[in-house]
Design an enzyme around this catalytic site. Sequence first.
Site, PDB file in Angstrom:
ATOM      1  N   LYS A 263       0.868  -1.178   0.000  1.00 19.44           N
ATOM      2  CA  LYS A 263       0.000   0.000   0.000  1.00 19.44           C
ATOM      3  C   LYS A 263       0.903   1.226   0.000  1.00 19.44           C
ATOM      4  CE  LYS A 263      -2.163   3.048   1.802  1.00 19.44           C
ATOM      5  NZ  LYS A 263      -1.910   4.417   1.366  1.00 19.44           N
TER       6      LYS A 263
ATOM      7  N   GLY B  47       6.328   5.066   8.383  1.00 18.70           N
ATOM      8  CA  GLY B  47       5.522   6.279   8.324  1.00 18.70           C
ATOM      9  C   GLY B  47       5.569   7.008   9.660  1.00 18.70           C
ATOM     10  N   SER B  48       4.531   7.773   9.917  1.00 16.88           N
ATOM     11  CA  SER B  48       4.515   8.606  11.120  1.00 16.88           C
ATOM     12  C   SER B  48       4.279   7.745  12.367  1.00 16.88           C
ATOM     13  CB  SER B  48       3.391   9.631  11.009  1.00 16.88           C
ATOM     14  OG  SER B  48       2.150   8.958  10.933  1.00 16.88           O
TER      15      SER B  48
ATOM     16  N   GLY C  82       1.858   4.604  13.029  1.00 20.63           N
ATOM     17  CA  GLY C  82       2.545   3.402  13.544  1.00 20.63           C
ATOM     18  C   GLY C  82       1.831   2.854  14.777  1.00 20.63           C
TER      19      GLY C  82
ATOM     20  N   GLU D   9       8.652   1.554  11.396  1.00 16.91           N
ATOM     21  CA  GLU D   9       9.804   2.464  11.193  1.00 16.91           C
ATOM     22  C   GLU D   9       9.210   3.859  11.153  1.00 16.91           C
ATOM     23  OE1 GLU D   9      12.838   1.401  11.026  1.00 16.91           O
ATOM     24  OE2 GLU D   9      12.671  -0.705  10.454  1.00 16.91           O
TER      25      GLU D   9
ATOM     26  N   CYS E 281      13.338  10.660   7.590  1.00 14.54           N
ATOM     27  CA  CYS E 281      13.089  10.231   8.972  1.00 14.54           C
ATOM     28  C   CYS E 281      14.316  10.471   9.841  1.00 14.54           C
ATOM     29  CB  CYS E 281      12.700   8.758   9.004  1.00 14.54           C
ATOM     30  SG  CYS E 281      13.856   7.713   8.107  1.00 14.54           S
TER      31      CYS E 281
ATOM     32  N   GLU F 224       8.741  16.419  15.133  1.00 14.78           N
ATOM     33  CA  GLU F 224       9.288  16.159  13.804  1.00 14.78           C
ATOM     34  C   GLU F 224       8.643  17.116  12.805  1.00 14.78           C
ATOM     35  OE1 GLU F 224       8.189  12.531  11.669  1.00 14.78           O
ATOM     36  OE2 GLU F 224      10.292  12.231  11.166  1.00 14.78           O
TER      37      GLU F 224
HETATM   38  P1  NAD Z   1       1.899   8.525   7.370  1.00 14.10           P
HETATM   39  O1  NAD Z   1       2.024   7.786   8.641  1.00 14.10           O
HETATM   40  O2  NAD Z   1       0.920   9.614   7.262  1.00 14.10           O
HETATM   41  O3  NAD Z   1       1.555   7.506   6.180  1.00 14.10           O
HETATM   42  C1  NAD Z   1       2.334   6.359   5.944  1.00 14.10           C
HETATM   43  C2  NAD Z   1       1.466   5.317   5.262  1.00 14.10           C
HETATM   44  O4  NAD Z   1       0.425   4.928   6.148  1.00 14.10           O
HETATM   45  C3  NAD Z   1       0.783   5.827   3.991  1.00 14.10           C
HETATM   46  O5  NAD Z   1       0.762   4.783   3.040  1.00 14.10           O
HETATM   47  C4  NAD Z   1      -0.626   6.136   4.467  1.00 14.10           C
HETATM   48  O6  NAD Z   1      -1.612   6.058   3.455  1.00 14.10           O
HETATM   49  C5  NAD Z   1      -0.835   5.048   5.499  1.00 14.10           C
HETATM   50  N1  NAD Z   1      -1.860   5.365   6.502  1.00 14.10           N
HETATM   51  C6  NAD Z   1      -2.222   6.578   6.965  1.00 14.10           C
HETATM   52  N2  NAD Z   1      -3.222   6.463   7.869  1.00 14.10           N
HETATM   53  C7  NAD Z   1      -3.496   5.147   7.976  1.00 14.10           C
HETATM   54  C8  NAD Z   1      -4.417   4.395   8.736  1.00 14.10           C
HETATM   55  N3  NAD Z   1      -5.279   4.971   9.572  1.00 14.10           N
HETATM   56  N4  NAD Z   1      -4.406   3.052   8.599  1.00 14.10           N
HETATM   57  C9  NAD Z   1      -3.542   2.452   7.758  1.00 14.10           C
HETATM   58  N5  NAD Z   1      -2.670   3.104   6.993  1.00 14.10           N
HETATM   59  C10 NAD Z   1      -2.628   4.444   7.101  1.00 14.10           C
HETATM   60  O7  NAD Z   1       3.378   9.016   7.034  1.00 14.10           O
HETATM   61  P2  NAD Z   1       3.866   9.895   5.812  1.00 14.10           P
HETATM   62  O8  NAD Z   1       3.442  11.294   6.030  1.00 14.10           O
HETATM   63  O9  NAD Z   1       3.512   9.232   4.509  1.00 14.10           O
HETATM   64  O10 NAD Z   1       5.461   9.765   5.929  1.00 14.10           O
HETATM   65  C11 NAD Z   1       6.219  10.572   6.746  1.00 14.10           C
HETATM   66  C12 NAD Z   1       6.609   9.845   8.011  1.00 14.10           C
HETATM   67  O11 NAD Z   1       7.316   8.643   7.699  1.00 14.10           O
HETATM   68  C13 NAD Z   1       7.559  10.652   8.876  1.00 14.10           C
HETATM   69  O12 NAD Z   1       7.141  10.585  10.210  1.00 14.10           O
HETATM   70  C14 NAD Z   1       8.900   9.933   8.688  1.00 14.10           C
HETATM   71  O13 NAD Z   1       9.792  10.107   9.751  1.00 14.10           O
HETATM   72  C15 NAD Z   1       8.462   8.526   8.539  1.00 14.10           C
HETATM   73  N6  NAD Z   1       9.509   7.717   7.914  1.00 14.10           N
HETATM   74  C16 NAD Z   1      10.227   6.833   8.688  1.00 14.10           C
HETATM   75  C17 NAD Z   1      11.266   6.072   8.113  1.00 14.10           C
HETATM   76  C18 NAD Z   1      12.077   5.091   8.927  1.00 14.10           C
HETATM   77  O14 NAD Z   1      12.703   4.229   8.335  1.00 14.10           O
HETATM   78  N7  NAD Z   1      12.093   5.185  10.238  1.00 14.10           N
HETATM   79  C19 NAD Z   1      11.559   6.223   6.755  1.00 14.10           C
HETATM   80  C20 NAD Z   1      10.803   7.133   5.996  1.00 14.10           C
HETATM   81  C21 NAD Z   1       9.778   7.874   6.590  1.00 14.10           C
END
Ligand code: NAD
Length: 498
Positions: free
Chosen positions: A190, A243-244, A248, A266, A301, A401
Amino acid sequence: MAHTLAYWKDKAATLVPEGRLFIDGRFVDAVGGGRFETVNPATGAVVAEVARGTAVDVERAVASAHRAFRSGVWSRRDPRDRMTVLARFADLIEAHAEEFALLDTLDMGKPISDMLNIDIPGSLSSIRFFAEAVDKMEGVVTNTTASAVHYIVRQPLGVCGLVVPWNYPLMMAAWKLGPALATGNSVVLKPAEQSPLSALLLARLFVEAGGPDGVFNVVTGFGEEAGKPLALHMNVDKIGFTGSGEVGKLMLIYAGQSNMKRVTTECGGKSPQIVLADCEDLQTVAATAVGAIYGNQGEVCSAGSRILVERPVYEEFIHHFTEAARTAHQPGDPLDPATTMGPLVTAEQQQRVLGYVDIGRKEGARLAFGGKVPDAFQAGCYVEPTLFTDVDNSMRIAQEEIFGPVASIIPVDDVDHAIAVANDTIYGLAASIWTTNVKTAHRFARDIDAGIVWINAYEAGDATTPWGGFKQSGNGRDKCLEALTQYTQTKSVWVDLR
Ligand code: NAD
């Protein structure tokens, strides 16, 4: 492969991205027929219309992945055969490097040179590393009683839902696909709604490489509509999430509300870069620190967003940092190979980052440079490289962040003070220290709360180096052999000899 801006513009003009879901080896529309637009943040132009997957599409994708897994067509295939397919898959990704570069650059705004020099090599090395590793994983025969043989084998988990963000669309997918596919799982990927296009090309190439239908599915769509049903699904055995922190945490909740599926996360960071007065060359350190926060528009990140500088070199460091930032990572057209900084991913993200600039000002930090939409790029979602100095670690700009090109410089008294300040955060992804004192460096490595530590370096590493955090930066490790254990489970087998 530098090419010219005109070359990339021509290619972009003729690009026709695939926008349908990929389920059971073919492209299909969403059952409900919904679509959404993905927009180029540099120009505001629509890049493509993409299928808006919902629970019924997730259902179809999981059913296909589950069927493929149960059939053994991939899960019980000889590891060396899986290796051959994945090696071909990597070769095909490489052969389509320019298309991938364009898709992610148009979708989320990163400089095309970054795609070619960072994201694509990083994606290839992940697929190749895990493909090469998979037949080197061995089981164990334990030293138990003479009247039995007992062995432990590792087996794939089943269906893995891979939910990834928009900041490195191709590479974050590849970091998870490598270990998940190499170990024999089926996957439903996804991608983020802001950057769905490269995932669809990836899935097609997997099948072209000889990957069986149903092993690699993609459901594009929004988090609530597609990600949530995937994470709640009873036939999904694992969620590999990047993701965030907010989402997470939801993933962990969804696992508890459904089938206790395994979840690796992550998440974000507020990573410290510590600069001590005894570092070797302050000018080089400053130039590296600039890259560590402004690279990928700060949408990283592990961005080194808190820079902790020992007081004797505080002013001098700010001088060098400001000089280095003047030339490196200046806003430009992401399709221009010379560009080192693109727009932020969306107008919403741009407003969020500008909001933090206001917060920083109100909190009493000194805005040393930046903080605005650059004059020459008012049409796109750009924010200038921005620096706050005289930051206190308790300020929101030092604790939250920002995920944009905003650095905070914090003065510190000595290394102990620096470690205390560095650890005073909910996050623990990455950290660096610049010093020539070996003992100080190792003491820092011992005492810092971070999954990734760099000494006299930043953002160094390859497929062998674990990627993941302490504390609220998550609980998983991408890259490295440990990732293989996160996509497998052990089985203990007792054979009675009496
Ligand atoms: P996000 O958490 O908003 O979205 C990430 C993914 O989760 C997307 O595919 C989104 O559609 C999905 N998502 C959102 N809400 C959801 C829900 N309720 N249920 C299931 N899936 C859902 O994050 P973002 O804005 O896309 O990315 C930025 C974040 O990612 C930052 O916090 C960054 O630090 C983090 N990140 C971490 C790493 C790492 O390896 N630690 C690497 C890259 C990015």
